[in-house]
Design a protein around this motif. Structure first.
Motif, PDB file in Angstrom:
ATOM      1  N   VAL A 132      -3.710  -3.116  18.538  1.00 47.99           N
ATOM      2  CA  VAL A 132      -3.588  -3.404  17.110  1.00 47.99           C
ATOM      3  C   VAL A 132      -2.755  -4.669  16.916  1.00 47.99           C
ATOM      4  CG1 VAL A 132      -2.673  -2.568  14.900  1.00 47.99           C
ATOM      5  CG2 VAL A 132      -3.883  -0.995  16.436  1.00 47.99           C
ATOM      6  N   PHE A 133      -1.687  -4.813  17.677  1.00 49.81           N
ATOM      7  CA  PHE A 133      -0.802  -5.982  17.586  1.00 49.81           C
ATOM      8  C   PHE A 133      -1.568  -7.281  17.859  1.00 49.81           C
ATOM      9  CE2 PHE A 133       2.253  -8.964  19.507  1.00 49.81           C
ATOM     10  CZ  PHE A 133       3.242  -8.997  18.521  1.00 49.81           C
ATOM     11  N   GLN A 134      -2.533  -7.227  18.771  1.00 49.01           N
ATOM     12  CA  GLN A 134      -3.284  -8.422  19.147  1.00 49.01           C
ATOM     13  C   GLN A 134      -4.260  -8.875  18.065  1.00 49.01           C
ATOM     14  OE1 GLN A 134      -4.627  -7.056  23.163  1.00 49.01           O
ATOM     15  NE2 GLN A 134      -3.931  -9.118  23.680  1.00 49.01           N
ATOM     16  N   ASP A 135      -4.673  -7.977  17.193  1.00 53.33           N
ATOM     17  CA  ASP A 135      -5.602  -8.306  16.110  1.00 53.33           C
ATOM     18  C   ASP A 135      -4.795  -8.359  14.811  1.00 53.33           C
ATOM     19  OD1 ASP A 135      -7.484  -8.356  14.073  1.00 53.33           O
ATOM     20  OD2 ASP A 135      -8.681  -6.707  14.879  1.00 53.33           O
ATOM     21  N   VAL A 136      -4.555  -9.556  14.310  1.00 56.36           N
ATOM     22  CA  VAL A 136      -3.642  -9.733  13.177  1.00 56.36           C
ATOM     23  C   VAL A 136      -4.097  -8.968  11.942  1.00 56.36           C
ATOM     24  CG1 VAL A 136      -2.540 -11.426  11.668  1.00 56.36           C
ATOM     25  CG2 VAL A 136      -2.853 -11.943  14.060  1.00 56.36           C
ATOM     26  N   SER A 137      -5.391  -8.943  11.660  1.00 49.99           N
ATOM     27  CA  SER A 137      -5.853  -8.209  10.473  1.00 49.99           C
ATOM     28  C   SER A 137      -5.690  -6.698  10.664  1.00 49.99           C
ATOM     29  CB  SER A 137      -7.288  -8.583  10.115  1.00 49.99           C
ATOM     30  OG  SER A 137      -8.167  -8.233  11.150  1.00 49.99           O
ATOM     31  N   ALA A 138      -5.938  -6.202  11.868  1.00 50.70           N
ATOM     32  CA  ALA A 138      -5.724  -4.782  12.145  1.00 50.70           C
ATOM     33  C   ALA A 138      -4.237  -4.444  12.048  1.00 50.70           C
ATOM     34  CB  ALA A 138      -6.261  -4.421  13.528  1.00 50.70           C
ATOM     35  N   LEU A 139      -3.387  -5.347  12.535  1.00 53.31           N
ATOM     36  CA  LEU A 139      -1.942  -5.150  12.451  1.00 53.31           C
ATOM     37  C   LEU A 139      -1.500  -5.096  10.994  1.00 53.31           C
ATOM     38  CD1 LEU A 139       0.873  -4.947  13.751  1.00 53.31           C
ATOM     39  CD2 LEU A 139       0.915  -7.448  13.805  1.00 53.31           C
ATOM     40  N   ARG A 140      -1.999  -6.017  10.203  1.00 52.28           N
ATOM     41  CA  ARG A 140      -1.670  -6.044   8.772  1.00 52.28           C
ATOM     42  C   ARG A 140      -2.034  -4.708   8.113  1.00 52.28           C
ATOM     43  NH1 ARG A 140      -1.137  -9.262   4.241  1.00 52.28           N
ATOM     44  NH2 ARG A 140      -2.373  -8.611   2.458  1.00 52.28           N
ATOM     45  N   ASN A 141      -3.255  -4.222   8.390  1.00 50.32           N
ATOM     46  CA  ASN A 141      -3.710  -2.961   7.802  1.00 50.32           C
ATOM     47  C   ASN A 141      -2.849  -1.786   8.263  1.00 50.32           C
ATOM     48  OD1 ASN A 141      -5.726  -4.282   6.413  1.00 50.32           O
ATOM     49  ND2 ASN A 141      -7.254  -3.925   8.005  1.00 50.32           N
ATOM     50  N   GLU A 142      -2.506  -1.775   9.544  1.00 48.98           N
ATOM     51  CA  GLU A 142      -1.665  -0.700  10.094  1.00 48.98           C
ATOM     52  C   GLU A 142      -0.285  -0.710   9.436  1.00 48.98           C
ATOM     53  OE1 GLU A 142      -0.561   2.305  13.089  1.00 48.98           O
ATOM     54  OE2 GLU A 142      -2.513   1.456  12.631  1.00 48.98           O
ATOM     55  N   VAL A 143       0.311  -1.888   9.310  1.00 51.86           N
ATOM     56  CA  VAL A 143       1.638  -1.999   8.691  1.00 51.86           C
ATOM     57  C   VAL A 143       1.574  -1.579   7.229  1.00 51.86           C
ATOM     58  CG1 VAL A 143       3.443  -3.636   7.992  1.00 51.86           C
ATOM     59  CG2 VAL A 143       2.531  -3.691  10.327  1.00 51.86           C
ATOM     60  N   LEU A 144       0.545  -2.015   6.514  1.00 53.65           N
ATOM     61  CA  LEU A 144       0.400  -1.611   5.107  1.00 53.65           C
ATOM     62  C   LEU A 144       0.290  -0.090   4.990  1.00 53.65           C
ATOM     63  CD1 LEU A 144      -1.994  -4.343   3.677  1.00 53.65           C
ATOM     64  CD2 LEU A 144       0.375  -3.913   3.011  1.00 53.65           C
TER      65      LEU A 144
ATOM     66  N   VAL B 222       1.622 -13.554  14.344  1.00 51.57           N
ATOM     67  CA  VAL B 222       2.040 -12.262  13.804  1.00 51.57           C
ATOM     68  C   VAL B 222       3.152 -12.456  12.774  1.00 51.57           C
ATOM     69  CG1 VAL B 222       3.252 -10.115  14.393  1.00 51.57           C
ATOM     70  CG2 VAL B 222       1.318 -10.882  15.776  1.00 51.57           C
ATOM     71  N   THR B 223       4.120 -13.289  13.108  1.00 53.04           N
ATOM     72  CA  THR B 223       5.243 -13.537  12.196  1.00 53.04           C
ATOM     73  C   THR B 223       4.759 -14.106  10.875  1.00 53.04           C
ATOM     74  OG1 THR B 223       6.738 -13.910  14.048  1.00 53.04           O
ATOM     75  CG2 THR B 223       7.430 -14.772  11.915  1.00 53.04           C
ATOM     76  N   GLU B 224       3.857 -15.061  10.950  1.00 54.17           N
ATOM     77  CA  GLU B 224       3.313 -15.673   9.733  1.00 54.17           C
ATOM     78  C   GLU B 224       2.656 -14.615   8.841  1.00 54.17           C
ATOM     79  OE1 GLU B 224      -0.141 -18.884   8.797  1.00 54.17           O
ATOM     80  OE2 GLU B 224       1.167 -19.314  10.501  1.00 54.17           O
ATOM     81  N   GLU B 225       1.879 -13.726   9.432  1.00 58.87           N
ATOM     82  CA  GLU B 225       1.196 -12.679   8.661  1.00 58.87           C
ATOM     83  C   GLU B 225       2.175 -11.644   8.132  1.00 58.87           C
ATOM     84  OE1 GLU B 225      -1.881 -11.139   6.641  1.00 58.87           O
ATOM     85  OE2 GLU B 225      -1.983 -12.972   7.836  1.00 58.87           O
ATOM     86  N   MET B 226       3.157 -11.264   8.932  1.00 53.61           N
ATOM     87  CA  MET B 226       4.129 -10.254   8.507  1.00 53.61           C
ATOM     88  C   MET B 226       5.029 -10.777   7.383  1.00 53.61           C
ATOM     89  SD  MET B 226       3.500  -7.420  10.042  1.00 53.61           S
ATOM     90  CE  MET B 226       1.780  -7.875   9.809  1.00 53.61           C
ATOM     91  N   ARG B 227       5.328 -12.072   7.408  1.00 53.95           N
ATOM     92  CA  ARG B 227       6.155 -12.651   6.332  1.00 53.95           C
ATOM     93  C   ARG B 227       5.474 -12.488   4.978  1.00 53.95           C
ATOM     94  NH1 ARG B 227      10.938 -15.517   8.193  1.00 53.95           N
ATOM     95  NH2 ARG B 227      11.220 -14.341  10.100  1.00 53.95           N
ATOM     96  N   LYS B 228       4.142 -12.509   4.970  1.00 53.78           N
ATOM     97  CA  LYS B 228       3.396 -12.310   3.715  1.00 53.78           C
ATOM     98  C   LYS B 228       3.641 -10.916   3.161  1.00 53.78           C
ATOM     99  CE  LYS B 228      -0.322 -15.385   5.176  1.00 53.78           C
ATOM    100  NZ  LYS B 228      -1.734 -15.428   5.647  1.00 53.78           N
ATOM    101  N   LEU B 229       3.996  -9.985   4.038  1.00 51.77           N
ATOM    102  CA  LEU B 229       4.285  -8.611   3.634  1.00 51.77           C
ATOM    103  C   LEU B 229       5.785  -8.346   3.510  1.00 51.77           C
ATOM    104  CD1 LEU B 229       1.792  -6.752   6.015  1.00 51.77           C
ATOM    105  CD2 LEU B 229       1.424  -7.425   3.639  1.00 51.77           C
ATOM    106  N   SER B 230       6.594  -9.394   3.645  1.00 50.61           N
ATOM    107  CA  SER B 230       8.057  -9.298   3.617  1.00 50.61           C
ATOM    108  C   SER B 230       8.590  -8.459   4.771  1.00 50.61           C
ATOM    109  CB  SER B 230       8.558  -8.737   2.284  1.00 50.61           C
ATOM    110  OG  SER B 230       8.166  -9.583   1.236  1.00 50.61           O
ATOM    111  N   VAL B 231       7.923  -8.525   5.911  1.00 48.16           N
ATOM    112  CA  VAL B 231       8.354  -7.820   7.108  1.00 48.16           C
ATOM    113  C   VAL B 231       8.944  -8.850   8.069  1.00 48.16           C
ATOM    114  CG1 VAL B 231       7.582  -6.476   9.118  1.00 48.16           C
ATOM    115  CG2 VAL B 231       6.614  -6.008   6.852  1.00 48.16           C
TER     116      VAL B 231
END
Length: 179
Positions: free
Chosen positions: A148-160, A95-104
């Protein structure tokens, strides 16, 4: 070792090649384990209310905070799904790796260490793990479902989606964060 040296010729070349291969494999395994642990440590552990205030509330960054309950005290742990909390913690590196791409920025907090904050944001032990997205410096957060948290792509979409109209920073069409 002694036979390989005494035998000379091919045997000693084969023994050296085996040693080199073993060394290369060991170094590769070490580098992989180091990079995995470095990625998993790239989130912040919030130890107390002051940590939360300094890192999350006073920050200009967007924060995704995972509230868990990992107390070994049976009285404190009553009503907490520890297995679900551990699953969420295990997911943090990815999750951290994916969120860093979004500057989160990503943080984890034990509900017992931040009892006042947990109460303020309606985090209850029976609800753990609880994921909150802090988009602004205001004392306000959006809740993200555990599924949503468990699915990284769904989490990314939700955060966006949640950051679409974020006053802290703009989001490019490709989802990359911009200060």
């Amino acid at each position: 070792r002694m036979q390989a040296r005494k035998g000379g010729g091919r045997w000693s070349m084969a023994a050296r090649r085996q040693k080199r291969q073993a060394l290369v494999l060991a170094l590769l395994a070490l580098s992989l384990s180091t990079s995995v642990s470095a990625a998993s440590r790239s989130f912040t552990a919030l130890k107390n209310v002051d940590d939360f205030e300094e890192n999350v509330i006073k920050s200009m960054d967007v924060w995704l905070v995972l509230f868990v309950g990992m107390s070994n005290d049976e009285i404190k742990a009553k009503g907490i799904d520890r297995e679900k909390c551990q699953t969420a913690i295990d997911q943090l590196g990815v999750v951290t790796e994916e969120m860093r791409k979004l500057s989160v920025q990503v943080a984890v907090a034990d509900v017992d260490d931040l009892a006042g904050i947990a109460s303020e944001f309606n985090v209850r032990k029976r609800m753990l793990p609880k994921i909150l997205l802090f988009k602004t410096r205001a004392r306000d957060a959006d809740s993200i479902k555990f599924d949503v948290f468990q699915d990284v792509s769904a989490l990314r979409n939700e955060v966006l989606e949640l950051l679409k109209d974020n006053p802290r920073r703009a989001i490019n069409d490709d989802g990359q964060g911009q200060a």
